[in-house]
Design a protein around this motif. Structure first.
Motif, mmCIF file in Angstrom:
data_model
loop_
_atom_site.group_PDB
_atom_site.id
_atom_site.type_symbol
_atom_site.label_atom_id
_atom_site.label_comp_id
_atom_site.label_asym_id
_atom_site.label_seq_id
_atom_site.Cartn_x
_atom_site.Cartn_y
_atom_site.Cartn_z
ATOM 1 N N SER A 48 0.828 -1.204 0.000
ATOM 2 C CA SER A 48 0.000 0.000 0.000
ATOM 3 C C SER A 48 0.863 1.254 0.000
ATOM 4 C CB SER A 48 -0.934 0.024 1.215
ATOM 5 O OG SER A 48 -0.199 0.215 2.412
ATOM 6 N N ILE A 49 0.292 2.339 -0.535
ATOM 7 C CA ILE A 49 0.883 3.672 -0.464
ATOM 8 C C ILE A 49 -0.169 4.563 0.180
ATOM 9 C CG2 ILE A 49 1.789 5.631 -1.771
ATOM 10 C CD1 ILE A 49 2.667 3.699 -3.926
ATOM 11 N N ASN A 50 0.170 5.194 1.287
ATOM 12 C CA ASN A 50 -0.820 5.968 2.030
ATOM 13 C C ASN A 50 -0.292 7.367 2.335
ATOM 14 O OD1 ASN A 50 -3.207 6.497 3.444
ATOM 15 N ND2 ASN A 50 -2.270 5.850 5.378
ATOM 16 N N PRO A 51 -0.977 8.426 1.822
ATOM 17 C CA PRO A 51 -2.121 8.344 0.928
ATOM 18 C C PRO A 51 -1.674 8.110 -0.506
ATOM 19 C CG PRO A 51 -1.612 10.627 1.404
ATOM 20 C CD PRO A 51 -0.673 9.808 2.242
ATOM 21 N N PRO A 52 -2.568 7.592 -1.393
ATOM 22 C CA PRO A 52 -2.193 7.357 -2.785
ATOM 23 C C PRO A 52 -2.203 8.622 -3.623
ATOM 24 C CG PRO A 52 -4.453 6.679 -2.429
ATOM 25 C CD PRO A 52 -3.922 7.074 -1.086
ATOM 26 N N VAL A 53 -2.738 9.718 -3.051
ATOM 27 C CA VAL A 53 -2.786 11.016 -3.725
ATOM 28 C C VAL A 53 -2.143 12.029 -2.808
ATOM 29 C CG1 VAL A 53 -4.272 12.764 -4.756
ATOM 30 C CG2 VAL A 53 -4.951 10.357 -4.844
ATOM 31 N N GLY A 54 -1.216 12.828 -3.331
ATOM 32 C CA GLY A 54 -0.545 13.787 -2.470
ATOM 33 C C GLY A 54 0.009 14.971 -3.234
ATOM 34 N N VAL A 55 0.591 15.906 -2.497
ATOM 35 C CA VAL A 55 1.206 17.097 -3.073
ATOM 36 C C VAL A 55 2.599 17.236 -2.470
ATOM 37 C CG1 VAL A 55 -0.987 18.286 -3.458
ATOM 38 C CG2 VAL A 55 0.192 18.569 -1.290
ATOM 39 N N PRO A 56 3.482 18.027 -3.116
ATOM 40 C CA PRO A 56 4.816 18.230 -2.554
ATOM 41 C C PRO A 56 4.757 18.682 -1.099
ATOM 42 C CG PRO A 56 4.723 19.095 -4.774
ATOM 43 C CD PRO A 56 3.329 18.685 -4.429
ATOM 44 N N GLY A 57 5.585 18.054 -0.265
ATOM 45 C CA GLY A 57 5.606 18.365 1.161
ATOM 46 C C GLY A 57 4.831 17.388 2.013
ATOM 47 N N ASP A 58 3.951 16.593 1.387
ATOM 48 C CA ASP A 58 3.194 15.597 2.134
ATOM 49 C C ASP A 58 4.104 14.460 2.590
ATOM 50 O OD1 ASP A 58 0.887 16.988 1.814
ATOM 51 O OD2 ASP A 58 -0.063 15.582 0.428
ATOM 52 N N SER A 74 19.433 0.990 -1.140
ATOM 53 C CA SER A 74 18.057 0.874 -1.630
ATOM 54 C C SER A 74 17.488 2.263 -1.937
ATOM 55 C CB SER A 74 17.193 0.154 -0.598
ATOM 56 O OG SER A 74 17.706 -1.136 -0.342
ATOM 57 N N TYR A 75 16.341 2.283 -2.612
ATOM 58 C CA TYR A 75 15.789 3.555 -3.074
ATOM 59 C C TYR A 75 14.290 3.412 -3.349
ATOM 60 C CZ TYR A 75 16.238 1.099 -7.524
ATOM 61 O OH TYR A 75 16.144 0.165 -8.525
ATOM 62 N N VAL A 76 13.615 4.568 -3.450
ATOM 63 C CA VAL A 76 12.225 4.646 -3.924
ATOM 64 C C VAL A 76 12.221 5.490 -5.189
ATOM 65 C CG1 VAL A 76 9.880 5.424 -3.437
ATOM 66 C CG2 VAL A 76 11.257 4.395 -1.619
ATOM 67 N N GLU A 77 11.499 5.014 -6.183
ATOM 68 C CA GLU A 77 11.491 5.664 -7.495
ATOM 69 C C GLU A 77 10.060 6.085 -7.841
ATOM 70 O OE1 GLU A 77 13.865 3.840 -10.840
ATOM 71 O OE2 GLU A 77 11.848 3.486 -11.589
ATOM 72 N N PHE A 78 9.862 7.362 -8.185
ATOM 73 C CA PHE A 78 8.585 7.881 -8.647
ATOM 74 C C PHE A 78 8.714 8.253 -10.127
ATOM 75 C CE2 PHE A 78 7.870 8.188 -4.213
ATOM 76 C CZ PHE A 78 6.507 8.358 -3.986
ATOM 77 N N SER A 79 7.880 7.632 -10.983
ATOM 78 C CA SER A 79 7.860 7.943 -12.422
ATOM 79 C C SER A 79 9.249 7.894 -13.040
ATOM 80 C CB SER A 79 7.225 9.317 -12.676
ATOM 81 O OG SER A 79 5.899 9.342 -12.229
ATOM 82 N N GLY A 80 10.035 6.907 -12.653
ATOM 83 C CA GLY A 80 11.358 6.716 -13.239
ATOM 84 C C GLY A 80 12.458 7.530 -12.596
ATOM 85 N N SER A 81 12.155 8.374 -11.603
ATOM 86 C CA SER A 81 13.167 9.215 -10.948
ATOM 87 C C SER A 81 13.349 8.781 -9.498
ATOM 88 C CB SER A 81 12.745 10.685 -10.996
ATOM 89 O OG SER A 81 12.647 11.130 -12.330
ATOM 90 N N LYS A 82 14.601 8.513 -9.098
ATOM 91 C CA LYS A 82 14.893 8.111 -7.729
ATOM 92 C C LYS A 82 14.887 9.330 -6.805
ATOM 93 C CE LYS A 82 17.763 4.171 -9.136
ATOM 94 N NZ LYS A 82 19.105 3.559 -9.094
ATOM 95 N N LEU A 83 14.317 9.171 -5.622
ATOM 96 C CA LEU A 83 14.306 10.249 -4.644
ATOM 97 C C LEU A 83 15.703 10.446 -4.065
ATOM 98 C CD1 LEU A 83 11.019 9.593 -2.631
ATOM 99 C CD2 LEU A 83 11.353 10.949 -4.702
ATOM 100 N N THR A 84 16.019 11.687 -3.731
ATOM 101 C CA THR A 84 17.308 11.988 -3.118
ATOM 102 C C THR A 84 17.262 11.617 -1.634
ATOM 103 O OG1 THR A 84 16.610 14.248 -2.647
ATOM 104 C CG2 THR A 84 17.747 13.856 -4.739
ATOM 105 N N PRO A 101 9.056 15.421 -2.619
ATOM 106 C CA PRO A 101 9.819 16.612 -3.023
ATOM 107 C C PRO A 101 8.995 17.538 -3.923
ATOM 108 C CG PRO A 101 10.463 14.715 -4.333
ATOM 109 C CD PRO A 101 9.514 14.195 -3.287
ATOM 110 N N ALA A 102 9.524 18.715 -4.195
ATOM 111 C CA ALA A 102 8.798 19.730 -4.976
ATOM 112 C C ALA A 102 8.547 19.298 -6.409
ATOM 113 C CB ALA A 102 9.574 21.051 -4.951
ATOM 114 N N ASN A 103 9.406 18.451 -6.960
ATOM 115 C CA ASN A 103 9.283 18.067 -8.372
ATOM 116 C C ASN A 103 8.585 16.721 -8.548
ATOM 117 O OD1 ASN A 103 11.288 16.513 -7.259
ATOM 118 N ND2 ASN A 103 12.670 16.647 -9.024
#
Length: 569
Positions: A48-58, A74-84, A101-103
């Motif tokens: 699960s991802i909670n919440p499944p809908v969010g905005v930067p800063g959440d 290890s890492y988490v990737e959103f839309s092909g981009s790894k988080l810093t 993150p903001a982007n």
């Protein structure tokens, strides 16, 4: 000397033999350990991802298993981009907590370790995607105390004053009365129940909601409503009905309702992949309007990962090997469709002024679908309308010109054919007619949309079809079918037995056998920029993406059926 004694002799006599045997045993043990480790390698899994809908800063919490006790590599990737590194708050084998993150982008989420990657899950950016979020439960019933004016027309800004509306809209809505079959207009007496029996909500499609707070709502009057009641519905409770008066030069009539049981399928097969392959389908949902209200999704198989994302059901298929069996995605709907009739007094109609309504302004611009800025379109529009100023008269002049000068083809042309061929060759299919009519109207300064859906024939067969709408202030959207008006063969339902002047009827009116899936071009973004995109040109819905496959998908086959009618009631 027997074999056993020989081995014992050499083992005692020669040290090299002893070393070789020890190394062999160590090698076997090490190899077994590697093999066991390989076979038992833990693959991360997102539950699960909670919440499944969010905005930067959440703060987002990803739960699952096999993430590893520490993040390490290890890492988490959103839309092909790894988080810093700065995005991570905590990391454990079953839970990852991070700050968006903001982007941050919409798309697929993957948890990766140094050895493997999880299957993807879906995340949506609330800033860009109108996905429903959990309802805000109010402590008391919403109350309407006053409205900003006494009389309204379609498109006017209604300001509702009161309390307990909720600090934000979320899934709340404002409802208005619609007079189906002229029951209210013809009734000798009326009561509140009659006015609240048939109501429609303000249109998200037209971005009707401009402001929402606990004590004030600003919303545009939707097309097709009549004098009656307005209600605020928070999802948990409804306000008491409040009287509202709708005026204007034209009142639309909705009658001859048909209720359709409709189904279509999408098949995916023959998948070739060199890794984990993810294929996402965007299955169109019929549009909700005053003439096509209360769309019910009665069955989807398998269950979609999102029920309504940009007017689509979102299905996702993940495969790790080739030659998997065919997967069939089926969607079934029940929807009522009304015939729309209008009597348009041309001398009382006004023209739209650009800058009045943002959504309508968009229906004046060239876009991916409608080439209204093409030189040939602009030139032809100018020659047809001459010095005419009235938007209604411009629309009628262009309609008559197309009916009298172009020849409609029964067979739908190839998907990559240019609709503007119609202007040169004077012949084309229903798609060409709808695109060119919309383009000519926009070039003439008349807001217009191209609609897509299916046409239901008398024998319950269906065919993909396209038609149009143009906008008149204080009236709303006026339907037009230039292809049928030009003579497209159509086994039209004629329950009353009366003869119909087809050319005259399909300017300003629409029968209840046009089922609408899309109004205008639905511009969609891929879940990942690396995904491979598939479109369905000249289909029953007008949208930029129907399928998208992850980059490691080598190839696959797909087939979309035309919506079919299972029953008419």
């Amino acid at each position: 000397m027997n074999t056993t004694k020989k081995i014992s002799y050499y083992f005692r006599r020669y040290p090299a033999v002893r070393v070789l045997i020890v190394l062999t045993i160590i090698g076997l043990i090490a190899g077994s350990s590697v093999l066991i480790s390989y076979r038992t390698k833990s693959i991360p899994e997102i539950t699960s991802i909670n919440p499944p809908v969010g905005v930067p800063g959440d703060v987002i919490v990803i739960t699952g298993k096999n993430f590893g006790a520490t993040r390490d590599m290890s890492y988490v990737e959103f839309s092909g981009s790894k988080l810093t590194a700065s995005a991570y708050i905590s990391w454990s084998d079953t839970k990852i907590k991070l700050v968006l993150p903001a982007n941050i982008q919409d798309g697929l989420v993957v948890v990766g370790t140094k050895d493997s990657r999880s299957k993807p899950s879906l995340f949506a950016n609330e800033i860009d995607i109108p996905v429903p979020v959990p309802e805000v439960k109010l402590s008391s019933k919403p109350v309407i105390t006053s409205l900003n004016n006494q009389n309204y027309v379609a498109g006017d800004l209604l300001v509702i004053h009161g309390n307990n509306f909720g600090d934000s809209r979320n899934t709340s809505k404002v409802l208005f009365t619609v007079d189906y079959d002229d029951k209210l207009a013809q009734a000798e007496f009326t009561n509140i129940n009659m006015y609240t029996e048939n109501m429609i909500e303000a249109s998200d499609f037209e971005n009707a909601y401009e402001y929402w707070s606990n004590s004030e709502i600003r919303v545009r009057i939707p097309d097709g409503v009549c004098s009656g009641m307005v209600v605020v519905d928070t999802g948990s409770e409804k306000s008491e009905p409040y009287k509202i008066n709708i005026t204007g030069p034209v009142r639309k009539h909705y009658k001859a309702r048909k209720i359709y049981l409709m189904n279509y399928t999408a098949d995916i097969a023959d998948i070739y992949t060199n890794d984990v392959s993810t294929i996402t389908l965007r299955c169109p949902i019929p549009a909700t309007t005053a003439y096509q209200p209360d769309i019910q999704i009665t069955e989807t198989n398998p269950s979609p990962i999102l029920m309504n994302y940009q007017n689509n059901l979102i299905h996702q298929l993940t495969k790790t090997k080739n030659y998997v069996p065919k997967t069939v995605f089926s969607q079934t709907f029940v929807l009522p469709v009304y015939e729309v009739t209008t009597v348009l007094p041309a001398d009382r109609l006004t023209s739209y002024r650009q800058g009045t309504l943002p959504f309508v302004d968009n229906a004046l611009k060239a876009d991916t679908l409608v080439p209204s800025d093409d030189e040939n379109v602009v030139k032809l529009a100018a020659s047809i309308i001459g010095k005419e100023k009235s938007s209604y008269n411009k629309a009628k002049l262009i309609y008559n010109y197309m009916c009298d000068n172009f020849k409609v083809q029964e067979k739908v042309r190839k998907g990559d054919s240019d609709p503007l061929d119609l202007i040169k060759s004077k012949k084309g299919d229903a798609y060409d007619y709808a695109i060119v009519y919309t383009a000519l109207l926009r070039a003439a300064g008349v807001p217009a949309l191209t609609d897509a859906g299916v046409l239901v024939l008398q024998e319950q067969a269906t065919q993909a079809h396209w038609w149009c709408e143009f906008y008149i202030p204080s009236v709303g959207w006026i339907p037009v079918d230039p292809a049928i008006g030009s003579g497209l063969k159509y086994n039209r339902w004629n329950e009353g037995g009366e003869s119909v002047d087809v050319k005259s009827y399909y300017f300003g009116n629409m029968d209840s056998h046009h089922i609408t899936f899309s109004r205008g071009w639905n511009e969609l973004k891929p879940f990942s920029q690396e995904n491979k995109i598939v479109q369905q040109p000249r289909s029953f819905a007008l949208q930029g993406i129907w399928e998208e496959a992850s980059s490691n998908t080598i190839k696959y086959s797909s087939y979309w059926s035309l919506p079919v009618i299972k029953g008419i009631y």
